[in-house]
Enzyme design. Structure first.
Site, PDB file in Angstrom:
ATOM      1  CG  ASP A   8     -13.623 -80.225  40.000  1.00 34.90           C
ATOM      2  OD1 ASP A   8     -13.252 -81.078  39.171  1.00 34.90           O
ATOM      3  OD2 ASP A   8     -14.331 -79.248  39.699  1.00 34.90           O
ATOM      4  CG  ASP A  10     -12.372 -78.382  34.144  1.00 37.57           C
ATOM      5  OD1 ASP A  10     -11.362 -77.665  34.146  1.00 37.57           O
ATOM      6  OD2 ASP A  10     -12.518 -79.359  33.393  1.00 37.57           O
ATOM      7  CG  ASP A 205     -17.819 -77.224  39.790  1.00 35.84           C
ATOM      8  OD1 ASP A 205     -16.800 -77.952  39.754  1.00 35.84           O
ATOM      9  OD2 ASP A 205     -18.572 -77.087  38.816  1.00 35.84           O
TER      10      ASP A 205
END
Length: 258
Positions: A8, A10, A205
């Site tokens: 990922d 962001d 995250d």
């Protein structure tokens, strides 16, 4: 050991305009070890070329556009495979609209075959009106990704999922979601990286999108607590990630698959 990494952006590599230094070190180590990796992002506001330029210019991370697979690209791949028409109305930004039009779809506001809703920082009520009316007439409703929020240096801002929920409420129609944690984007990502599920790990995250994209699709997961999902939530998660780390600096590349 894991042969490849799905990562990922962001909240994992950067947070809004704020770099996450451990993210850069993680990517640098992957490159040093010649380990294949693919950034799999629900961000639809930028093209892979723009994302690549931003990573280099703002975060000193040099990667080719081919290493970036966005929910925009996955949406295009889905519509082409679905083959239900080429007329489309889009709530979104250039990273979504330009790619869809460049892929051969045509803009239509009154009677489109597809209504695609993604993140739009300049969304208006009229755009919601057009999307609502088109879906009521029978257009296929596509949501690029379910992210409720975006982790930034300002905090958690409304994400594409928030806009999609408004259209869903107005139309009483559930969207077809494309991005993480759906199988659509993950299956295509595996095709692009050229590895089997058992040989890769999904790094992110956000438990709801990144980690569930692994859990729901038979892929090991690494949750890093640098963005959306907070440390206090880990003990109450419905299904544990394969690994949980405070920082990507803690990752052992020699770790054996579980």
């Amino acid at each position: 050991m894991y042969k490849g990494y799905l990562i990922d952006l962001d909240g994992t590599i950067y947070r809004g305009q704020e770099p996450i230094p451990a993210g850069k070190r993680f990517v640098d180590e992957l490159k040093r070890r010649n380990l294949p990796f693919l950034f799999v992002t629900n961000n639809t506001t930028r093209s892979p070329e723009t994302v690549s330029e931003r990573l280099e210019n703002e975060f000193d991370i040099k990667v080719a556009p081919a290493t970036i697979y966005t929910a925009s690209l996955a949406t295009i791949d889905f519509m082409k495979a679905d083959n239900a028409g080429n007329k489309v109305f889009v709530i979104g930004e250039a990273g979504l609209i330009d790619l869809i039009l460049a892929a051969g779809f045509t803009w239509e506001e009154e009677n489109p075959d597809y209504v695609v809703v993604g993140l739009d920082n300049h969304v208006t009520y009229e755009k919601f009106v057009l999307a609502t009316l088109a879906i009521q007439k029978g257009a296929t409703f596509i949501g690029t990704n379910p992210d409720k929020n975006i982790p930034t240096e300002r905090g958690l801002l409304p994400g594409a999922g928030s806009l999609i929920s408004l259209v869903e409420t107005a139309t009483q129609t559930k969207p077809i979601y494309i991005g993480k944690p759906e199988a659509i984007i993950m299956d295509k990502a595996l095709e692009k990286i050229g590895l089997a599920k058992k040989d890769v790990i999904m790094v992110g995250d956000n438990y709801e999108t990144d980690i569930c994209s692994g859990l729901n699709n038979g892929i090991d997961t690494l949750l890093v607590l640098s963005g959306f999902t907070q440390k206090a939530e880990v003990a109450t998660l419905p299904e544990a990630p394969t690994f949980v780390l405070d920082s990507l600096d803690e990752w052992d590349f020699e770790v054996q698959k579980r």
